[in-house]
Write a protein that holds these residues in place. Sequence first.
Motif, mmCIF file in Angstrom:
data_model
loop_
_atom_site.group_PDB
_atom_site.id
_atom_site.type_symbol
_atom_site.label_atom_id
_atom_site.label_comp_id
_atom_site.label_asym_id
_atom_site.label_seq_id
_atom_site.Cartn_x
_atom_site.Cartn_y
_atom_site.Cartn_z
ATOM 1 N N GLN A 120 -5.243 -5.211 6.430
ATOM 2 C CA GLN A 120 -6.583 -5.754 6.130
ATOM 3 C C GLN A 120 -6.599 -6.455 4.772
ATOM 4 O O GLN A 120 -7.184 -7.522 4.614
ATOM 5 C CB GLN A 120 -7.623 -4.622 6.177
ATOM 6 N N ARG A 121 -5.917 -5.863 3.771
ATOM 7 C CA ARG A 121 -5.923 -6.490 2.444
ATOM 8 C C ARG A 121 -5.115 -7.795 2.448
ATOM 9 O O ARG A 121 -5.518 -8.794 1.861
ATOM 10 C CB ARG A 121 -5.430 -5.533 1.375
ATOM 11 N N GLU A 166 0.862 -1.189 0.000
ATOM 12 C CA GLU A 166 0.000 0.000 0.000
ATOM 13 C C GLU A 166 0.893 1.231 0.000
ATOM 14 O O GLU A 166 1.858 1.299 0.764
ATOM 15 C CB GLU A 166 -0.866 -0.040 1.258
ATOM 16 N N THR A 188 -2.897 0.156 8.117
ATOM 17 C CA THR A 188 -4.168 -0.528 8.428
ATOM 18 C C THR A 188 -4.740 -1.157 7.157
ATOM 19 O O THR A 188 -5.143 -2.329 7.143
ATOM 20 C CB THR A 188 -5.175 0.490 9.019
ATOM 21 N N ARG A 189 -4.729 -0.388 6.071
ATOM 22 C CA ARG A 189 -5.265 -0.934 4.803
ATOM 23 C C ARG A 189 -4.451 -2.126 4.329
ATOM 24 O O ARG A 189 -5.004 -3.118 3.839
ATOM 25 C CB ARG A 189 -5.213 0.145 3.716
ATOM 26 N N VAL A 221 -2.837 5.002 8.385
ATOM 27 C CA VAL A 221 -3.932 4.655 7.460
ATOM 28 C C VAL A 221 -3.473 3.598 6.456
ATOM 29 O O VAL A 221 -4.153 2.583 6.244
ATOM 30 C CB VAL A 221 -4.446 5.923 6.730
ATOM 31 N N ILE A 222 -2.311 3.816 5.836
ATOM 32 C CA ILE A 222 -1.904 2.868 4.790
ATOM 33 C C ILE A 222 -1.529 1.502 5.402
ATOM 34 O O ILE A 222 -1.779 0.468 4.803
ATOM 35 C CB ILE A 222 -0.760 3.398 3.876
#
Length: 284
Positions: free
Chosen positions: A278-279, A182, A274-275, A271-272
């Motif tokens: 999750q991905r 990310e 966490t993304r 933020v990045i």
Amino acid sequence: MIPASFSYHRPAVLAEALKILSDHGDDARVLAGGHSLIPMMKMRMANIPHLIDLQDIPDLAQISLEGNRVVIGAMVTQAQLINDQTLTSAAPLMKEAALQIADPQVRYMGTVGGNVANGDPANDMPGLMQCLNADFNLIGPSGERTVAARDFYEAAYVTAREDDEILTSISFDAHAAGYAYEKQKRKIGDYATAASAVLLTKDGQTCASASIAMTNLSDTPIWSQAAGDALVGTTLDDGAIKDAVAAALSDIDPTEDNRGPVAFKMHVAGVILTRAIQRAWSRA
Ligand SMILES: Cc1cc2nc3c(=O)[nH]c(=O)nc-3n(C[C@H](O)[C@H](O)[C@H](O)COP(=O)(O)OP(=O)(O)OC[C@H]3O[C@@H](n4cnc5c(N)ncnc54)[C@H](O)[C@@H]3O)c2cc1C
């Protein structure tokens, strides 16, 4: 701008490249895709009297899968990383990350070796290689040696590679699931404001292993053992992800620059990451 004058060498074998490098010492540098070195020379931030172009050495431009081990030659371009089907099946994280580097023109020239040897904290591949726990294979006058990507970066533009050594290849274990790269950037083609590579494995519904690395958030790439540890043994509930992000944020040390102040970079990093977690979990 026009660079200072230099002699251009184009050896066809590695031994000749090493000889030219040792003959000229500090006055020589190897040239890969030239997309970092040539701009530095044009801006007169680097003056290199002898450039040793590696593009005629075919052994350096191969990608292979040896058992479960992926081996990528230093002169493999980012475009090759994107288009090689064997690599994409064995380690899809490489393609996902390479597609977020620069633009197609740069990716046709920029090499994986140049990207990791450069030591620029903004380069995407160093953090990626730390996430994969890759080994960097070097050759110099005293022979070959291997340095772990996690031990390679000492400070901005300072690495464990000696001046008379050439990076020949990068190797790491295949990892086909549970991956994510990310990246937040100001515009297409830009270096990262913050980027994160994540690899996870699953045992039932539990996280069995986790590897997390961050890019352009310190003067070296950061592989965060504590962030990975915060996920292992959990079901990646919100609390575990928050703990991992907090651990990663305490390992980075961004500085204010034209990509933003420190508080903004810490926010974007959270933020990045966490993304990415999750991905990666959704693919594990
Ligand atoms: C407009 C633009 C945007 C970009 N955006 C990004 C981005 O978003 N993310 C990113 O990661 N990169 C980005 N890059 C960098 C690019 O992707 C290349 O990876 C980078 O320039 C280094 O690779 P190169 O092959 O061009 O190396 P070079 O410029 O040829 O070399 C870089 C340095 O590494 C050394 N070196 C090269 N190969 C070896 C080797 N085999 N052994 C020892 N030393 C070696 C050279 O001597 C030199 O010091 C961008 C570049 C440009 C021009």
